[in-house]
Design an enzyme around this catalytic site. Structure first.
Site, PDB file in Angstrom:
ATOM      1  N   SER A 151      57.148-110.239 -11.349  1.00 33.19           N
ATOM      2  CA  SER A 151      58.146-111.302 -11.409  1.00 33.19           C
ATOM      3  C   SER A 151      57.469-112.656 -11.635  1.00 33.19           C
ATOM      4  CB  SER A 151      59.012-111.282 -10.142  1.00 33.19           C
ATOM      5  OG  SER A 151      60.153-112.102 -10.287  1.00 33.19           O
ATOM      6  N   ASP A 197      67.435-104.724 -15.000  1.00 31.88           N
ATOM      7  CA  ASP A 197      66.941-106.049 -14.627  1.00 31.88           C
ATOM      8  C   ASP A 197      67.446-107.093 -15.618  1.00 31.88           C
ATOM      9  OD1 ASP A 197      65.500-108.232 -13.720  1.00 31.88           O
ATOM     10  OD2 ASP A 197      63.528-107.384 -14.174  1.00 31.88           O
ATOM     11  N   HIS A 203      65.173-105.050 -10.772  1.00 29.04           N
ATOM     12  CA  HIS A 203      64.044-105.955 -10.606  1.00 29.04           C
ATOM     13  C   HIS A 203      63.240-105.642  -9.340  1.00 29.04           C
ATOM     14  CE1 HIS A 203      61.944-109.648 -11.604  1.00 29.04           C
ATOM     15  NE2 HIS A 203      62.015-110.023 -10.343  1.00 29.04           N
TER      16      HIS A 203
END
Length: 323
Positions: A166, A266, A299
């Site tokens: 991320s 995601d 995610h």
């Protein structure tokens, strides 16, 4: 009005609240846990170390069981996720993940604890991670630093990798460009993996087009404005939008192996795919580039749902990439 009630300055739910007195509530942090002499699940040892007192940068370093002085093993320098403003290298979920990755890859791992926004707005986090990587690399030089014996004793610096998830993957991208342009004390980064990278931009792409209403209210936009309010170009700053016109050439990424991992559910998926194709078209001269697209996953699932079979498979894939 109750004088004890703090006035809200801004919030990005469900992640963070910032108050006018400068205090911050981080709403989704995983608990901080201590390092372990021998993790009961993996046998990996870990300890916390000081990288720099000024600026204050620390790290958690991991050593797999049965690693010997010869042959030496690869090193992974890792940058945790959390939108640049929450999570920690010392958290439960990050420690769990690093233990498993260190064991399965049989590598030394060092996870950098960089300073968080909004108290320390970007580009401070980028600078902390670069300083941390430089400190690590200095252990490879004859007559250089020998502050951390696990680095100087067990690591083959010809097999240095960086990685992140991320926001940490964003950090890794920026670090790779800097290593490519400035060098790293004579050390070359062999490879990097970017997992669910936090990239964004003002113009919607792919599945983002379906959800383009109130785009500025999406967390992907609001987090960036919170953590880097002075970013030149705003949401299209090349650090967040690496494919924007006029940004640094991705041919300059300073590694020879690159793995991009995305998850089908995601919101950031299409940005990672776009980045992969942009690097391929850039003239980057690396020897290996791979895209991993995980079906039915969202995610950071490999960290947040770390007991799932899908998470285990991705961790194994990342581990096998480090050679």
């Amino acid at each position: 009005m109750d004088s004890n009630v703090k006035e809200l300055a801004t919030e990005v739910l469900p992640y963070i609240r910032v108050y006018k007195d400068g205090s911050v509530d981080r709403l989704v942090d995983s608990p901080i846990v201590p390092p372990c002499n021998e993790d009961p699940e993996t046998g990996v040892s870990s300890k916390d170390i000081v990288v720099s007192k000024s600026p204050p940068i620390s790290a958690r370093i991991y050593l797999p069981k049965h690693v010997e002085q010869s042959p030496k093993v690869p090193l992974l320098v890792y940058f945790h996720g959390g939108g640049f403003c929450f999570e920690s290298a010392f958290s439960f979920v990050e420690t769990k993940y690093m233990n498993r990755l260190a064991k399965q890859a049989n590598v030394v791992v060092i996870s950098i604890e960089y300073r968080l926004a909004p108290e320390h707005p970007l580009p401070i986090g980028y600078e902390d991670c670069w300083s941390g990587l430089q400190w690590v690399a200095s252990h490879s030089i004859d007559g250089g630093l020998k502050d951390e014996p696990w680095l100087s004793t067990y690591v083959d610096f010809d097999r240095l990798y960086v990685g992140g998830d991320s926001a940490g993957a964003n950090l890794a991208h920026v670090i790779l460009l800097r290593a490519g342009s400035e060098g790293l004390n004579g050390v070359k980064i062999k490879g990097a993996f970017l997992t669910h990278p936090y990239f964004w931009g003002s113009k919607p792409i792919g599945s983002e087009i379906k959800n383009n209403e109130e785009r500025e209210k999406l967390a992907t936009c609001m987090i960036w404005h919170l953590v880097y309010p002075e970013a030149p170009g705003g949401i299209d700053n090349p650090m967040l939008n690496p494919v924007v016109a006029g940004g640094p050439s991705l041919a300059g990424l300073g590694c020879s192996r690159l793995l991009i991992s995305v998850a089908k559910e995601d919101l950031l998926r299409d940005r990672g795919v776009s980045y992969y194709h942009a690097v391929k078209k850039s003239g980057w001269k690396g020897e290996l580039m791979e895209l991993v697209d995980v079906e039915g996953a969202d995610h950071a699932f490999h960290i947040l749902a770390h007991e799932s079979e899908t998470a285990m498979k991705l961790i194994q894939k990342l581990a096998s990439f480090i050679v």
